[in-house]
Scaffold this active site. Structure first.
Site, PDB file in Angstrom:
ATOM      1  N   GLU A 155      25.225  22.717  52.720  1.00 51.04           N
ATOM      2  CA  GLU A 155      24.235  23.100  51.696  1.00 51.04           C
ATOM      3  C   GLU A 155      24.696  22.877  50.267  1.00 51.04           C
ATOM      4  O   GLU A 155      24.703  23.806  49.450  1.00 51.04           O
ATOM      5  CB  GLU A 155      23.852  24.574  51.918  1.00 51.04           C
ATOM      6  CG  GLU A 155      23.282  24.839  53.312  1.00 51.04           C
ATOM      7  CD  GLU A 155      23.148  26.309  53.656  1.00 51.04           C
ATOM      8  OE1 GLU A 155      22.911  26.624  54.833  1.00 51.04           O
ATOM      9  OE2 GLU A 155      23.297  27.137  52.728  1.00 51.04           O
ATOM     10  N   GLU A 271      20.816  24.148  63.518  1.00 51.91           N
ATOM     11  CA  GLU A 271      20.526  25.594  63.414  1.00 51.91           C
ATOM     12  C   GLU A 271      19.034  25.859  63.663  1.00 51.91           C
ATOM     13  O   GLU A 271      18.384  26.591  62.922  1.00 51.91           O
ATOM     14  CB  GLU A 271      20.934  26.097  62.015  1.00 51.91           C
ATOM     15  CG  GLU A 271      22.361  25.764  61.628  1.00 51.91           C
ATOM     16  CD  GLU A 271      22.751  26.278  60.259  1.00 51.91           C
ATOM     17  OE1 GLU A 271      23.800  25.853  59.765  1.00 51.91           O
ATOM     18  OE2 GLU A 271      22.003  27.118  59.710  1.00 51.91           O
ATOM     19  N   SER A 621     -15.060  30.195  92.025  1.00 46.42           N
ATOM     20  CA  SER A 621     -14.074  31.128  91.469  1.00 46.42           C
ATOM     21  C   SER A 621     -14.477  32.570  91.798  1.00 46.42           C
ATOM     22  O   SER A 621     -14.666  32.873  92.979  1.00 46.42           O
ATOM     23  CB  SER A 621     -13.994  30.885  89.975  1.00 46.42           C
ATOM     24  OG  SER A 621     -12.909  31.586  89.433  1.00 46.42           O
TER      25      SER A 621
END
Ligand code: G3I
Length: 718
Positions: A155, A271, A621
């Protein structure tokens, strides 16, 4: 599988006890042909029996979340604290798991003593470099046998827009203490030089977050390219991957990986976590979502985002050789469990997103979608979308300029519960299903920022306990429900009949009378009572089911006897799935309506052959469940039974073989065909006239039931 159908299927499975075993391969096994799957761990993850076995089962690479950072191993000059880092390294050695070294240098969790002299004045860069060199060499040499790569610097690039320096050139670096001491990026070059000296073999990474943001992406690219061109030994770029459910887009991730792949041979997602809000990045300032319940939409958006990340990485598996999740579970996450960021929940249980990531379909990585899309048959006049192409892909488009997200609940490829649409420059949202849809009719709704709405482009269809949108994927065999102009057509009329069940009221039914019914005043007709499924109503068979069209075509082709079809409301919608419901009670109330009120009404208002031999009951169904319950409870009423994707009959259930002339049981090949085939062979061996039908290539959906009606109707009353 659509939500309502999923509900119905779960209900059926719950009711009928059949469940598909999902294969137990792990993430690392699923990706063994692509790249390693890693996880960032804390001490608890390697000491707790369950957690450590999860680590060993799922992951082929590990990273110490905090315990190998400068402040953790070198808190003071000359003082080293290796215990926690050693424990993680030993766990890797003992379990043959590779270890990513994180991180040698960083502006945070850094051993600040390195920057200052005894009087707390910033040291000269030469002093800093010497201290950096000693730290880097010492740490690397301690773990050289188990660490295969290092995040050498973390970073260094600043966030935010351009930052012109005195010559107007963009100054891309974070103004860390390193930078304050050096005034340029020499500290980064030195760190890589020292790391290469210490371990010529380990891969050396520059690692950062928001690495898909075009401005930051280009800064990282420029810095690494310039350094590599200057001989700085940077082998790879670490894309931290702290994303959210809204971004970055698949296009931005693709662009970043493609750009980085131009300058390095190794790209790691170092990460990865995807939080369920609009924040992203590695910064420590973030909202913990305390007390916020994660919605199904957020879960689906997360599934789609994880699926997109892994699609991009699989496409670049030539450069991407490791994807690491930042923490083992939501419970361990630096973001807090309420941000719901990882595939394992706070109880270390795999979420559906785990299956979406593991059970990927390689063909979706570079789908070759033919651009021959046409408006669906379900579109309203002058509406262009949804569209369907010749392969069965469905494309949605709606205009919602100020929406944050739009999801179509259709398109369930890749184990996800829908299709996430992407915002276009013109404020519209578009999206194409991940996989071709099955042929036939499919319900769907749109969720716009969590509000479930009907797609303004389509007609409405009653399903899922509400009016929904629908899309029609043309079927290769759809001639049997084509609206032919070369034949006589019957009529469908809406009737209102009095009912005393659950209070005095008029109930609705649609009655189909075959062509010529009005002319042949003397002729009487057998009757099929045809029921819909859960969440549907009396409009389902005439509209989505195309029952009258199918009958007209069969009768015109002389394949079926002309008979009346009665389609009424089956009272299924009071059932709330997930809450216990009294199966018997549902059919009980409907039994009274059907047998004690509607059948007598039909026999007295239509020219029926009002006897058991000329009366059939069938349902799809949950309508099939009602058929099963009512035909067994009232064997004196119906002579023909039909269950379409709704369970089976067993010989033992039917007291008297002569009570039924014909039994039809069907389902889709993607449902439970073996069970249906076995049930019918058991009935046949027990001497029943039974027939099974399996609809090829369909699931718990309408083409299964249209085809079933087409097959069953040809046998009824013969
Ligand atoms: O060890 C101390 C403990 O002694 C003390 O009792 C406790 C109380 O606050 O703090 C503990 O230190 C915490 C440390 O994690 C270990 O748990 C720090 O407060 C806390 O800030 C630190 O957070 C870590 C953060 O980096 C520091 O910046 C997160 O767990 C870790 O997930 C996070 O990871 C970073 C990557 O290294 C680089 N990229 C971004 C990513 C997320 O910020």
């Amino acid at each position: 599988m659509r939500k309502i159908q999923l509900l119905t299927v779960c209900a059926w499975f719950a009711l009928t006890g059949v469940y598909a075993q999902n294969n137990e391969k792990s993430l690392k096994e699923a990706y063994s042909d692509y790249f390693m799957i890693g996880v960032a761990v804390n001490q608890r993850n390697i000491s707790d029996a369950d957690q450590s076995s999860l680590v060993k089962k799922e992951f082929s690479s590990m990273t110490a979340e905090n315990d190998m950072k400068p402040v953790s191993v070198h808190p003071e000059e000359g003082k080293w604290t290796w215990e926690k880092a050693d424990r993680i390294a030993d766990f890797c050695r003992q379990n043959g798991i590779k270890l990513r070294g994180h991180t040698l240098m960083w502006h945070s969790q850094m051993c600040d003593w390195m920057f200052y002299d005894k009087n707390h004045n910033l040291v000269k860069k030469e002093v800093l470099f010497e201290r950096m060199r000693e730290h880097i060499h010492t740490v690397i040499n301690r773990y050289k046998d188990v660490v295969y790569c290092w995040d050498v610097f973390n970073e260094c690039i600043a966030d935010g827009g351009r930052r012109p320096n005195s010559e107007g050139k963009d100054q891309p670096l974070r103004e860390s203490t390193f930078y304050k001491i050096c005034g340029n990026d020499e500290f980064i070059r030195k760190a890589f030089q020292f790391a290469r000296e210490a371990d010529p073999k380990a891969l050396l990474f520059y690692n950062d977050y928001n690495e898909c943001d075009p401005v930051k992406r280009d800064r990282i690219y420029e810095m690494v390219k310039e350094m590599k061109d200057a001989g700085v030994p940077i082998d790879g770029i670490g894309m931290q991957g702290h994303y959210n459910i809204y971004g970055p887009s698949e296009e931005d991730i693709e662009a970043a990986v493609s750009k980085y792949a131009e300058i390095v041979d190794h790209i790691h997602v170092t990460e990865l976590d995807i939080r369920v809000n609009q924040e992203m990045g590695g910064q420590l300032r973030f909202s913990r979502n305390e007390g916020v319940q994660v919605t199904n939409d957020q879960k689906l958006l997360q599934e789609a985002q994880y699926a997109a990340v892994f699609r991009v990485m699989r496409r670049h598996a030539d450069k991407v050789d490791c994807v690491t999740f930042w923490n083992l579970s939501d419970r361990d996450s630096w973001l807090g469990a309420n941000n719901y960021p990882l595939p394992f929940d706070k109880d270390y249980k795999p979420k559906n997103v785990y299956r979406v990531i593991r059970d990927f379909i390689p063909s979706t990585d570079n789908p070759d979608i033919k651009e021959d899309f046409k408006p669906s048959a379900t579109c309203q006049p002058r509406q262009e979308y949804p569209q369907v192409n010749s392969q069965g892909y469905v494309r949605f488009r709606i205009t919602a300029p100020s929406a944050r997200y739009v999801i179509a609940s259709a398109g369930h490829g890749g184990g996800m519960g829908g299709t996430v649409l992407k915002k276009q420059k013109d404020g519209s949202w578009m999206g194409t299903t991940l996989l071709p849809e099955d042929e036939g009719f499919h319900y769907y709704t749109l969720s716009i920022d969590g509000v479930q709405v009907i797609d303004p482009g389509t007609n409405s269809y009653y399903g899922g306990g509400r009016w929904m949108s629908g899309v029609e994927v043309p079927a290769h065999d759809d001639a049997f429900y084509a609206e032919r102009t070369d034949i006589e057509h019957g009529n469908v009329q809406k009737i209102l009949f009095p009912s005393k069940v659950n209070g005095d009221q008029l109930r609705v039914a649609y009655v189909y009378t075959p062509a010529g019914y009005d002319k042949k005043q003397k002729q009487r007709y057998p009757v099929l009572y045809l029921q819909h499924g859960w969440g549907e109503n009396e409009t389902t068979w005439p509209v989505q089911g195309k029952a009258n069209i199918i009958m007209d075509n069969l009768i015109a082709d002389g394949k079926a006897l002309p008979f009346i079809v009665v389609m009424t409301y089956g009272m299924t919608n009071d059932i709330v799935f997930g809450r216990p419901f009294d199966r018997g009670k549902v059919a009980e109330d409907f039994q009274k309506v059907l047998v004690d009120e509607l059948v007598p009404y039909i026999d007295s208002h239509f020219r029926t052959m009002a006897d058991k031999k000329n009366r059939a009951m069938a349902g799809l169904s949950m309508g099939g469940m009602e058929t099963h319950a009512i035909t067994l409870a009232r064997p004196e009423v119906f002579g023909h039974y039909g269950i379409l994707s709704g369970g089976i009959y067993t010989p033992e259930e039917i007291k008297d073989k002569n009570q039924v002339d014909y039994i039809f049981i069907s389902c889709g090949s993607k449902e439970w065909p073996d069970r249906v085939l076995k049930a019918v062979s058991d009935l046949k061996s027990a001497g029943f006239n039974a027939e099974s039908y399996v609809s090829e290539g369909t699931a718990h959906e309408f083409l299964t039931w249209r085809r079933s009606l087409y097959v069953m109707a040809q046998k009824l009353f013969k």
